[in-house]
Design a protein around this motif. Sequence first.
Motif, short mmCIF file in Angstrom:
data_model
loop_
_atom_site.label_atom_id
_atom_site.label_comp_id
_atom_site.label_asym_id
_atom_site.label_seq_id
_atom_site.Cartn_x
_atom_site.Cartn_y
_atom_site.Cartn_z
N GLU A 79 18.10 26.81 46.12
CA GLU A 79 17.00 27.49 46.83
C GLU A 79 17.46 28.75 47.57
O GLU A 79 16.76 29.76 47.60
N ASP A 80 18.65 28.70 48.15
CA ASP A 80 19.09 29.80 49.01
C ASP A 80 20.47 30.35 48.63
O ASP A 80 21.12 31.00 49.43
N ARG A 81 20.92 30.10 47.39
CA ARG A 81 22.24 30.56 46.98
C ARG A 81 22.41 30.44 45.47
O ARG A 81 21.70 29.68 44.81
N TRP A 82 23.40 31.17 44.97
CA TRP A 82 23.86 30.96 43.61
C TRP A 82 25.38 30.82 43.68
O TRP A 82 26.00 31.29 44.62
N SER A 83 25.92 30.12 42.71
CA SER A 83 27.36 29.87 42.74
C SER A 83 27.95 30.02 41.35
O SER A 83 27.25 29.98 40.35
N SER A 84 29.26 30.21 41.35
CA SER A 84 29.98 30.37 40.10
C SER A 84 31.26 29.57 40.16
O SER A 84 31.94 29.54 41.19
N GLU A 85 31.57 28.90 39.06
CA GLU A 85 32.85 28.22 38.89
C GLU A 85 33.59 28.93 37.77
O GLU A 85 33.06 29.11 36.67
N ILE A 86 34.81 29.35 38.07
CA ILE A 86 35.57 30.21 37.16
C ILE A 86 36.89 29.53 36.80
O ILE A 86 37.56 28.99 37.67
N VAL A 87 37.25 29.59 35.52
CA VAL A 87 38.53 29.09 35.04
C VAL A 87 39.19 30.20 34.24
O VAL A 87 38.61 30.73 33.29
N VAL A 88 40.42 30.56 34.65
CA VAL A 88 41.19 31.57 33.93
C VAL A 88 42.49 30.93 33.47
O VAL A 88 43.35 30.61 34.29
N PRO A 89 42.65 30.69 32.16
CA PRO A 89 43.91 30.13 31.67
C PRO A 89 45.06 31.11 31.88
O PRO A 89 44.93 32.29 31.57
N PHE A 90 46.16 30.63 32.41
CA PHE A 90 47.33 31.49 32.58
C PHE A 90 47.78 32.06 31.23
O PHE A 90 48.33 33.15 31.16
N SER A 91 47.52 31.33 30.14
CA SER A 91 47.91 31.80 28.81
C SER A 91 47.14 33.05 28.39
O SER A 91 47.54 33.72 27.45
N SER A 92 46.06 33.39 29.08
CA SER A 92 45.30 34.60 28.76
C SER A 92 45.96 35.86 29.31
O SER A 92 45.66 36.96 28.86
N PHE A 93 46.83 35.70 30.30
CA PHE A 93 47.45 36.85 30.94
C PHE A 93 48.69 37.30 30.17
O PHE A 93 49.35 36.51 29.51
N ALA A 94 49.02 38.57 30.32
CA ALA A 94 50.29 39.11 29.83
C ALA A 94 51.31 38.84 30.93
O ALA A 94 51.47 39.64 31.84
N ILE A 95 51.97 37.71 30.87
CA ILE A 95 52.92 37.29 31.90
C ILE A 95 54.26 37.97 31.64
O ILE A 95 54.84 37.84 30.57
N THR A 96 54.75 38.68 32.64
CA THR A 96 56.06 39.34 32.57
C THR A 96 57.00 38.65 33.55
O THR A 96 56.56 37.87 34.40
N PRO A 97 58.29 38.92 33.48
CA PRO A 97 59.23 38.29 34.42
C PRO A 97 58.92 38.61 35.89
O PRO A 97 59.32 37.87 36.77
N GLU A 98 58.19 39.70 36.15
CA GLU A 98 57.87 40.08 37.52
C GLU A 98 56.80 39.20 38.16
O GLU A 98 56.60 39.22 39.37
#
Length: 181
Positions: free
Chosen positions: A92-111
């Motif tokens: 009634e007075d809000r909207w919400s979002s649940e978000i999932v980001v797999p770490f495998s989607s990122f370009a992971i570098t040693p930094e």
Amino acid sequence: GQEAPPTQGTRFCVLCDENNLYLGVECMEAAMDQLKEVRGGGIFRGDSIELFLDLNRDRKTYYHLTTNTLGICEGKRDGREFIWHASASKAEDRWSSEIVVPFSSFAITPEVGATWNFNLCRQRYAGARELSTWAPLGPQGGFHQPELFGELRSLNVDFSRFRLELGEPEVHAAIEGQALN
């Protein structure tokens, strides 16, 4: 002059496990019947949440993820799309979002380590247009001001599992029946 605080609050929580980053975002909204819901590209032109993630903390390259009141996802880094998920719900007075980001989607570098530069921003069109951010930003440049992002800390994950490291190229050839050295 100093900008007034937003009239509608936004709360969020960030969690992670060894595979994913999770965010729960709650957007208070007195004018739910006036939500601007964009279905095509450019969902930031409607009521939406934008996430900015600078994994290597160089304050130049970052992921920009946008989701809206319909759970539609748009996300890029350096113009390239990547995989992540969001769902949305309305009350009634809000909207919400649940978000999932797999770490495998990122370009992971040693930094990439346990602290990332981060910001969460909200575009509000219902009622009156408002822009709000978790990390305070300057008056120019909109949300894309990585030099002013805050910090997301304690991501105690072994990111080496998600790195793809390429070695020097090797050439192997053979003549039928003989190996070449």
